[in-house]
Design a protein around this motif. Structure first.
Motif, PDB file in Angstrom:
ATOM      1  N   GLY A 270       0.826  -1.202   0.000  1.00  0.00           N
ATOM      2  CA  GLY A 270       0.000   0.000   0.000  1.00  0.00           C
ATOM      3  C   GLY A 270       0.861   1.254   0.000  1.00  0.00           C
ATOM      4  N   ALA A 271       1.929   1.248   0.801  1.00  0.00           N
ATOM      5  CA  ALA A 271       2.851   2.380   0.837  1.00  0.00           C
ATOM      6  C   ALA A 271       3.577   2.533  -0.499  1.00  0.00           C
ATOM      7  N   LEU A 272       4.008   1.407  -1.087  1.00  0.00           N
ATOM      8  CA  LEU A 272       4.699   1.465  -2.379  1.00  0.00           C
ATOM      9  C   LEU A 272       3.777   1.989  -3.480  1.00  0.00           C
ATOM     10  N   PHE A 273       2.515   1.557  -3.448  1.00  0.00           N
ATOM     11  CA  PHE A 273       1.550   2.024  -4.439  1.00  0.00           C
ATOM     12  C   PHE A 273       1.423   3.546  -4.377  1.00  0.00           C
ATOM     13  N   LEU A 274       1.272   4.088  -3.176  1.00  0.00           N
ATOM     14  CA  LEU A 274       1.181   5.540  -3.024  1.00  0.00           C
ATOM     15  C   LEU A 274       2.482   6.214  -3.423  1.00  0.00           C
ATOM     16  N   GLY A 275       3.618   5.599  -3.022  1.00  0.00           N
ATOM     17  CA  GLY A 275       4.915   6.173  -3.346  1.00  0.00           C
ATOM     18  C   GLY A 275       5.149   6.255  -4.841  1.00  0.00           C
ATOM     19  N   ILE A 276       4.760   5.219  -5.564  1.00  0.00           N
ATOM     20  CA  ILE A 276       4.922   5.215  -7.022  1.00  0.00           C
ATOM     21  C   ILE A 276       4.050   6.300  -7.650  1.00  0.00           C
ATOM     22  N   ILE A 277       2.809   6.407  -7.175  1.00  0.00           N
ATOM     23  CA  ILE A 277       1.915   7.436  -7.709  1.00  0.00           C
ATOM     24  C   ILE A 277       2.505   8.826  -7.492  1.00  0.00           C
ATOM     25  N   LYS A 278       2.975   9.104  -6.283  1.00  0.00           N
ATOM     26  CA  LYS A 278       3.483  10.439  -5.957  1.00  0.00           C
ATOM     27  C   LYS A 278       4.769  10.761  -6.708  1.00  0.00           C
ATOM     28  N   ASN A 279       5.567   9.742  -7.021  1.00  0.00           N
ATOM     29  CA  ASN A 279       6.803   9.968  -7.760  1.00  0.00           C
ATOM     30  C   ASN A 279       6.573  10.007  -9.265  1.00  0.00           C
ATOM     31  N   ALA A 280       5.594   9.248  -9.750  1.00  0.00           N
ATOM     32  CA  ALA A 280       5.423   9.102 -11.197  1.00  0.00           C
ATOM     33  C   ALA A 280       4.549  10.184 -11.815  1.00  0.00           C
ATOM     34  N   LEU A 281       3.495  10.583 -11.137  1.00  0.00           N
ATOM     35  CA  LEU A 281       2.550  11.508 -11.755  1.00  0.00           C
ATOM     36  C   LEU A 281       3.181  12.846 -12.152  1.00  0.00           C
ATOM     37  N   PRO A 282       4.038  13.442 -11.324  1.00  0.00           N
ATOM     38  CA  PRO A 282       4.684  14.684 -11.780  1.00  0.00           C
ATOM     39  C   PRO A 282       5.580  14.455 -12.992  1.00  0.00           C
ATOM     40  N   VAL A 283       6.227  13.271 -13.062  1.00  0.00           N
ATOM     41  CA  VAL A 283       7.152  12.973 -14.154  1.00  0.00           C
ATOM     42  C   VAL A 283       6.425  12.900 -15.495  1.00  0.00           C
ATOM     43  N   VAL A 284       5.234  12.310 -15.481  1.00  0.00           N
ATOM     44  CA  VAL A 284       4.492  12.157 -16.744  1.00  0.00           C
ATOM     45  C   VAL A 284       3.608  13.359 -17.049  1.00  0.00           C
ATOM     46  N   GLY A 285       3.750  14.418 -16.254  1.00  0.00           N
ATOM     47  CA  GLY A 285       3.069  15.668 -16.568  1.00  0.00           C
ATOM     48  C   GLY A 285       1.653  15.796 -16.069  1.00  0.00           C
ATOM     49  N   ILE A 286       1.280  15.006 -15.055  1.00  0.00           N
ATOM     50  CA  ILE A 286      -0.066  15.123 -14.470  1.00  0.00           C
ATOM     51  C   ILE A 286      -0.073  16.306 -13.502  1.00  0.00           C
ATOM     52  N   SER A 287      -1.084  17.145 -13.586  1.00  0.00           N
ATOM     53  CA  SER A 287      -1.150  18.326 -12.725  1.00  0.00           C
ATOM     54  C   SER A 287      -1.347  17.933 -11.268  1.00  0.00           C
ATOM     55  N   PRO A 288      -0.937  18.799 -10.330  1.00  0.00           N
ATOM     56  CA  PRO A 288      -1.112  18.487  -8.898  1.00  0.00           C
ATOM     57  C   PRO A 288      -2.554  18.205  -8.518  1.00  0.00           C
ATOM     58  N   PHE A 289      -3.502  18.870  -9.168  1.00  0.00           N
ATOM     59  CA  PHE A 289      -4.923  18.656  -8.851  1.00  0.00           C
ATOM     60  C   PHE A 289      -5.361  17.238  -9.229  1.00  0.00           C
ATOM     61  N   TRP A 290      -4.919  16.784 -10.408  1.00  0.00           N
ATOM     62  CA  TRP A 290      -5.240  15.422 -10.812  1.00  0.00           C
ATOM     63  C   TRP A 290      -4.513  14.402  -9.944  1.00  0.00           C
ATOM     64  N   GLN A 291      -3.314  14.745  -9.465  1.00  0.00           N
ATOM     65  CA  GLN A 291      -2.593  13.848  -8.572  1.00  0.00           C
ATOM     66  C   GLN A 291      -3.400  13.590  -7.304  1.00  0.00           C
ATOM     67  N   LEU A 292      -3.962  14.654  -6.740  1.00  0.00           N
ATOM     68  CA  LEU A 292      -4.791  14.500  -5.542  1.00  0.00           C
ATOM     69  C   LEU A 292      -6.026  13.669  -5.850  1.00  0.00           C
ATOM     70  N   ALA A 293      -6.641  13.923  -7.013  1.00  0.00           N
ATOM     71  CA  ALA A 293      -7.850  13.188  -7.385  1.00  0.00           C
ATOM     72  C   ALA A 293      -7.549  11.701  -7.565  1.00  0.00           C
ATOM     73  N   ILE A 294      -6.427  11.389  -8.203  1.00  0.00           N
ATOM     74  CA  ILE A 294      -6.062   9.991  -8.429  1.00  0.00           C
ATOM     75  C   ILE A 294      -5.753   9.293  -7.113  1.00  0.00           C
ATOM     76  N   SER A 295      -5.005   9.975  -6.236  1.00  0.00           N
ATOM     77  CA  SER A 295      -4.697   9.386  -4.925  1.00  0.00           C
ATOM     78  C   SER A 295      -5.979   9.153  -4.123  1.00  0.00           C
ATOM     79  N   GLY A 296      -6.880  10.140  -4.141  1.00  0.00           N
ATOM     80  CA  GLY A 296      -8.144   9.992  -3.425  1.00  0.00           C
ATOM     81  C   GLY A 296      -8.999   8.879  -3.987  1.00  0.00           C
ATOM     82  N   SER A 297      -9.014   8.741  -5.300  1.00  0.00           N
ATOM     83  CA  SER A 297      -9.787   7.670  -5.930  1.00  0.00           C
ATOM     84  C   SER A 297      -9.252   6.302  -5.533  1.00  0.00           C
ATOM     85  N   ALA A 298      -7.911   6.183  -5.459  1.00  0.00           N
ATOM     86  CA  ALA A 298      -7.313   4.913  -5.055  1.00  0.00           C
ATOM     87  C   ALA A 298      -7.743   4.540  -3.645  1.00  0.00           C
ATOM     88  N   ILE A 299      -7.817   5.535  -2.769  1.00  0.00           N
ATOM     89  CA  ILE A 299      -8.229   5.277  -1.382  1.00  0.00           C
ATOM     90  C   ILE A 299      -9.691   4.831  -1.329  1.00  0.00           C
TER      91      ILE A 299
END
Length: 325
Positions: A270-299
């Motif tokens: 679970g920690a690795l899943f979140l860690g990958i999301i937080k490290n990968a989304l900025p790299v592929v150009g996902i905006s911070p707002f979508w990053q929060l939405a994706i993390s929240g959806s996963a939860i």
């Protein structure tokens, strides 16, 4: 063969991580390189360590929202002790003991005063942050005020991984042995799964919950040093809001908020899943707002899956007594 694997929460989560990495690789192939994956694991190490401590608490039907504040206070104390010239082994011992003591405060309030853990830890979260401010008057401790040895230890490489990552590996291994091979580890499941039956077998519910808070606090104290030393800064709001990531990692990893079910492997993934999301989304150009939405959806998805799986408890330690008065 395939059907039992698909019923395993850990297997499903591992598959989700692999799919996530594959999707990221289509946009940024370098992300799945060994060196970068090692860096992601190192970045996620604090979350892994804290999630394992939080797991112990959640298994007993409690929650610890003070872990990030505990981390911040112990990290500040570590930096201050370093400024006094204390050797690093003594600093590590002090912050682990301090973290355990702060955890014991939470546990004793829950145990002796029967205050809900969410209320207790919301209160102590604020108190611990306030203590940092009183100790420092709101001032920062920066890199030039820390010794080189203090800052270098978590970053020192050993067999291709920084010491910080190896400490996370050791904590994972230690928690796996503790949960599966010790009476206290098994008692965590018993207290969360069926506290009434646990009492009949001689297990103290309050004492077990208090012990879980001590474990969570001690791991937060250790993480406090690692965080401050790695980023070479200590201040009041360090790791602000990180307690939510810790709880999210546990929920995504299948640790039942109702208590009594979960695994070390689940918390780590679970920690690795979140860690990958937080490290990968900025790299592929996902905006911070979508990053929060994706993390929240996963939860939310994880909570829904957990709710549907409540019929099958994760690990049965004690059979519920039938027809007891």
């Amino acid at each position: 063969m395939l059907q039992p694997l698909l019923k395993s929460r850990e297997a499903i989560l591992a598959l989700a991580i692999l799919v996530l990495l594959a999707v990221i690789a289509t946009r940024f192939p370098a992300f799945i390189g060994p060196g970068n994956l090692a860096a992601v694991f190192t970045d996620t190490s604090p979350l892994i360590i804290l999630a394992l401590g939080q797991m112990a608490v959640i298994l007993t039907k409690c929650i610890d929202l003070s872990v990030a504040a505990n981390l911040a206070l112990c990290g500040m104390i570590a930096a201050m002790l370093n400024g006094m010239g204390l050797p690093l082994p003594l600093i590590l011992l002090c912050v682990v003991l301090l973290g355990g003591l702060l955890g014991a405060v939470n546990g004793l309030l829950v145990w002796k005063l029967s205050i809900p853990s969410i209320v207790v830890t919301l209160g102590t979260m604020t108190i611990y942050r306030g203590v940092i401010f009183l100790l420092t008057n709101g001032k920062w401790i920066n890199a030039h005020q820390m010794s080189e040895g203090f800052k270098a230890f978590p970053r020192a490489a050993f067999l291709g991984l920084p010491v910080m990552a190896w400490i996370a590996v050791l904590v994972v291994a230690g928690m796996a042995v503790f949960i599966s091979r010790t009476p206290l580890g098994r008692a965590l499941f018993a207290v969360g799964g069926n506290p009434h039956a646990a009492v009949y077998t001689g297990i103290s519910v309050g004492r077990t919950q208090c012990a879980a808070f001590v474990i969570s606090g001690a791991l937060a104290g250790l993480t406090g040093y690692l965080w401050v030393a790695r980023y070479a800064v200590a201040y009041v709001d360090i790791a602000g809001g990180f307690e939510l990531d810790v709880v999210a990692a546990c929920v995504i990893g299948g640790i039942a908020i109702a208590g009594g079910a979960g695994s070390v492997a689940g918390a780590v993934m679970g920690a690795l899943f979140l860690g990958i999301i937080k490290n990968a989304l900025p790299v592929v150009g996902i905006s911070p707002f979508w990053q929060l939405a994706i993390s929240g959806s996963a939860i939310l998805i994880a909570i829904a899956v957990n709710a549907r799986g409540q019929g099958a408890k994760g690990r049965l330690i004690l059979k519920q007594a039938e027809h007891r008065a």
